[in-house]
Scaffold this active site. Structure first.
Site, PDB file in Angstrom:
ATOM      1  N   GLU A  92      52.221  96.062  91.595  1.00 45.40           N
ATOM      2  CA  GLU A  92      53.597  95.604  91.742  1.00 45.40           C
ATOM      3  C   GLU A  92      53.941  94.488  90.773  1.00 45.40           C
ATOM      4  O   GLU A  92      53.085  93.737  90.312  1.00 45.40           O
ATOM      5  CB  GLU A  92      53.872  95.174  93.187  1.00 45.40           C
ATOM      6  CG  GLU A  92      53.001  94.059  93.696  1.00 45.40           C
ATOM      7  CD  GLU A  92      53.297  93.771  95.175  1.00 45.40           C
ATOM      8  OE1 GLU A  92      52.854  94.573  96.023  1.00 45.40           O
ATOM      9  OE2 GLU A  92      53.939  92.760  95.469  1.00 45.40           O
ATOM     10  N   CYS A 105      57.176  88.632  87.008  1.00 42.29           N
ATOM     11  CA  CYS A 105      55.848  88.264  87.500  1.00 42.29           C
ATOM     12  C   CYS A 105      55.004  89.532  87.465  1.00 42.29           C
ATOM     13  O   CYS A 105      55.337  90.520  88.105  1.00 42.29           O
ATOM     14  CB  CYS A 105      55.989  87.740  88.928  1.00 42.29           C
ATOM     15  SG  CYS A 105      54.421  87.472  89.760  1.00 42.29           S
ATOM     16  N   CYS A 112      41.962  92.357  93.915  1.00 38.56           N
ATOM     17  CA  CYS A 112      41.442  91.069  93.468  1.00 38.56           C
ATOM     18  C   CYS A 112      40.157  90.789  94.235  1.00 38.56           C
ATOM     19  O   CYS A 112      40.021  91.194  95.384  1.00 38.56           O
ATOM     20  CB  CYS A 112      42.466  89.970  93.757  1.00 38.56           C
ATOM     21  SG  CYS A 112      41.985  88.326  93.188  1.00 38.56           S
ATOM     22  N   CYS A 116      40.933  84.676  98.451  1.00 32.99           N
ATOM     23  CA  CYS A 116      41.692  83.562  99.046  1.00 32.99           C
ATOM     24  C   CYS A 116      42.202  83.981 100.433  1.00 32.99           C
ATOM     25  O   CYS A 116      42.706  85.084 100.619  1.00 32.99           O
ATOM     26  CB  CYS A 116      42.856  83.161  98.153  1.00 32.99           C
ATOM     27  SG  CYS A 116      42.304  82.553  96.540  1.00 32.99           S
ATOM     28  N   CYS A 119      45.945  85.313 101.077  1.00 35.28           N
ATOM     29  CA  CYS A 119      46.545  86.201 100.071  1.00 35.28           C
ATOM     30  C   CYS A 119      46.382  87.680 100.422  1.00 35.28           C
ATOM     31  O   CYS A 119      45.292  88.134 100.761  1.00 35.28           O
ATOM     32  CB  CYS A 119      45.927  85.909  98.716  1.00 35.28           C
ATOM     33  SG  CYS A 119      46.614  86.917  97.391  1.00 35.28           S
ATOM     34  N   GLY A 159      45.845  89.897  91.296  1.00 38.17           N
ATOM     35  CA  GLY A 159      44.734  89.769  90.353  1.00 38.17           C
ATOM     36  C   GLY A 159      44.510  88.350  89.895  1.00 38.17           C
ATOM     37  O   GLY A 159      45.379  87.488  90.024  1.00 38.17           O
ATOM     38  N   SER A 191      48.528  81.812  85.864  1.00 35.49           N
ATOM     39  CA  SER A 191      48.097  81.143  87.089  1.00 35.49           C
ATOM     40  C   SER A 191      46.670  81.548  87.419  1.00 35.49           C
ATOM     41  O   SER A 191      46.321  82.728  87.401  1.00 35.49           O
ATOM     42  CB  SER A 191      49.039  81.551  88.221  1.00 35.49           C
ATOM     43  OG  SER A 191      48.637  80.953  89.432  1.00 35.49           O
ATOM     44  N   SER A 214      45.927  76.981  90.932  1.00 35.76           N
ATOM     45  CA  SER A 214      46.146  77.101  92.374  1.00 35.76           C
ATOM     46  C   SER A 214      45.171  76.169  93.089  1.00 35.76           C
ATOM     47  O   SER A 214      43.990  76.470  93.188  1.00 35.76           O
ATOM     48  CB  SER A 214      45.913  78.551  92.811  1.00 35.76           C
ATOM     49  OG  SER A 214      46.811  79.391  92.130  1.00 35.76           O
ATOM     50  N   LEU A 215      45.681  75.046  93.558  1.00 33.44           N
ATOM     51  CA  LEU A 215      44.807  74.029  94.141  1.00 33.44           C
ATOM     52  C   LEU A 215      44.762  74.160  95.663  1.00 33.44           C
ATOM     53  O   LEU A 215      43.701  74.332  96.242  1.00 33.44           O
ATOM     54  CB  LEU A 215      45.299  72.643  93.705  1.00 33.44           C
ATOM     55  CG  LEU A 215      44.357  71.472  93.884  1.00 33.44           C
ATOM     56  CD1 LEU A 215      43.009  71.721  93.229  1.00 33.44           C
ATOM     57  CD2 LEU A 215      44.972  70.203  93.306  1.00 33.44           C
ATOM     58  N   HIS A 216      45.905  74.056  96.296  1.00 34.33           N
ATOM     59  CA  HIS A 216      46.079  74.335  97.730  1.00 34.33           C
ATOM     60  C   HIS A 216      45.327  73.429  98.696  1.00 34.33           C
ATOM     61  O   HIS A 216      45.384  73.631  99.914  1.00 34.33           O
ATOM     62  CB  HIS A 216      45.721  75.794  98.067  1.00 34.33           C
ATOM     63  CG  HIS A 216      46.458  76.811  97.270  1.00 34.33           C
ATOM     64  ND1 HIS A 216      47.786  76.694  96.940  1.00 34.33           N
ATOM     65  CD2 HIS A 216      46.053  77.983  96.709  1.00 34.33           C
ATOM     66  CE1 HIS A 216      48.173  77.747  96.234  1.00 34.33           C
ATOM     67  NE2 HIS A 216      47.144  78.542  96.063  1.00 34.33           N
ATOM     68  N   ASN A 290      53.346  82.008 102.607  1.00 32.94           N
ATOM     69  CA  ASN A 290      54.063  83.209 103.013  1.00 32.94           C
ATOM     70  C   ASN A 290      53.154  83.958 103.986  1.00 32.94           C
ATOM     71  O   ASN A 290      52.101  84.438 103.592  1.00 32.94           O
ATOM     72  CB  ASN A 290      54.288  84.034 101.735  1.00 32.94           C
ATOM     73  CG  ASN A 290      55.507  84.891 101.826  1.00 32.94           C
ATOM     74  OD1 ASN A 290      55.888  85.340 102.917  1.00 32.94           O
ATOM     75  ND2 ASN A 290      56.124  85.133 100.694  1.00 32.94           N
ATOM     76  N   CYS A 333      52.547  88.169  97.214  1.00 35.21           N
ATOM     77  CA  CYS A 333      51.832  89.046  96.290  1.00 35.21           C
ATOM     78  C   CYS A 333      51.082  90.117  97.051  1.00 35.21           C
ATOM     79  O   CYS A 333      50.365  89.837  97.996  1.00 35.21           O
ATOM     80  CB  CYS A 333      50.766  88.290  95.518  1.00 35.21           C
ATOM     81  SG  CYS A 333      51.245  86.687  94.967  1.00 35.21           S
TER      82      CYS A 333
END
Ligand code: SAH
Length: 350
Positions: A92, A105, A112, A116, A119, A159, A191, A214-216, A290, A333
């Protein structure tokens, strides 16, 4: 090295391939322009190439993606596209209209393997890397479908770009090539979840794209709870690699931080994060997580989001709350692909 299709080759490489077929150098230039500037969908469109040359080219299929589903947001016009790859897998891509131009995007892998916790793209694991042409095609097809030029590209779909390193670097060189689609590298963002050695290698490629990390989480313990990559690299090593990226490219860094209620969104978390990022030329992007149905994570409430933002700002850190685009269509995603495969009963071919 794997055999790359014509559309994945840089002009110099295409010239060599075409020369080996006994054709004049200008034929390679014409072919490159047909693929990347005019973005032809078949060799037959390439009318200024001799028929015999086109027949030779046809021995290798021209990589083209087929759009199998589109979702349009009624709120802001954001569009999600599901594309079928030549081998039947689907990926996508998202198109968003901003005041500064149109942004796409793209996905870089089918699935992947980074794992995470929040995700959707990683739930079914990794199937394969996308080729450079399959990444380019996401941009080219969307330009054709919308009839509008794309000015910005973000590698933030399904990915991990640094896990498909050489193809991603090639994609960037091709999509920004002056003889091709010619998107400014300054308008490209990559990213990554933080594959440290690859970030360092990427810093030395001579590209001028934006790096988003991407730290989070504000510390290793919390990060390990959300991102398996944190077991391999500490935040300190990761931030050091980002600093090196800035030193080499002069590009301001972006840190992405998804706010998960009760996990990483307290005032103390914000203060700790500010300490980690102190002295870096950077920008923090806050994204309320999300939710995906397979996990129980909940997004932070507005109050906590603002507290987090204010705390960072008080510490002198640039911060924005990412505007949510396309909230009414499968947002996060990998969700469109996943719902498509579930509905159609498409089995992943591993
Ligand atoms: N693998 C790359 C790029 C793809 S994900 C990376 O990790 O950066 C793009 C961004 O969306 C990353 O910051 C990722 O952590 C974030 N993300 C993924 N799922 C999310 C979700 N459900 N809610 C909020 N952000 C999410």
């Amino acid at each position: 090295m794997d055999h790359l299709d014509y559309k994945s080759l840089l002009p110099e490489e295409l010239a060599e391939r075409v020369a080996a077929m006994g054709e004049k150098p200008f034929r390679a230039k014409q072919l490159f322009a047909w693929m990347h500037k005019k973005q032809a969908v078949s060799y037959d469109e390439m009318t200024n190439l001799p028929g015999a040359f086109r027949d030779r080219l046809k021995e290798e299929p021209l990589t083209v993606l087929e759009c199998v589903r589109t979702q349009v947001s009624a709120i802001d016009g954001t569009r999600k596209y599901l594309f079928r790859l030549p081998d039947g897998h689907v990926v996508e891509s998202v198109w968003m209209r901003y005041h500064h131009g149109n942004s796409v995007c793209i996905s870089t892998q089918v699935g992947c393997r980074m794992g995470c916790a929040f995700c959707a793209s990683t739930l079914d694991g990794w199937l394969r890397n996308l080729t450079p042409s399959e990444m380019l095609e996401q941009v080219y097809r969307i330009q054709r479908l919308t009839g509008e030029r794309v000015s910005h590209v973000v590698l933030m779909g399904t990915g991990e770009p640094m896990d498909n390193y050489s193809h991603v670097v090639r994609f960037i060189r091709l999509v920004s090539h002056s003889q091709g689609n010619d998107i400014s590298q300054r308008n490209i963002t990559v990213s990554t979840c933080g594959l440290v050695p690859k970030i360092r290698q990427f810093a030395d490629e001579g590209l001028v794209v934006t790096l988003a990390l991407s730290l989070h989480a504000p510390n290793d313990e919390k990060r390990r709870g959300l991102m398996p990559v944190a077991r391999r690299y500490t935040i300190r090593e990761t931030v050091d690699a980002c600093r090196y990226y800035y030193e080499r490219t002069g590009r301001r860094l972006t840190f992405e931080y998804s706010l998960v209620a009760g996990e990483n969104d307290s005032g103390d978390d914000a203060a700790e994060l500010a300490g980690v990022l102190k002295g870096l030329n950077c920008h923090v992007n806050l994204i309320p997580v999300n939710p995906i149905k397979e996990r129980t994570f909940r997004p932070s409430g507005q109050k906590n989001i603002l507290r987090f933002k204010n705390k960072l700002e008080k510490c002198g850190i640039n911060v924005t709350i990412r505007r949510e685009m396309g909230r009414d269509i499968d947002g996060a995603c990998g969700q469109l692909r996943k719902s498509y495969m579930e509905k159609e009963g498409v089995a992943d071919r591993r």
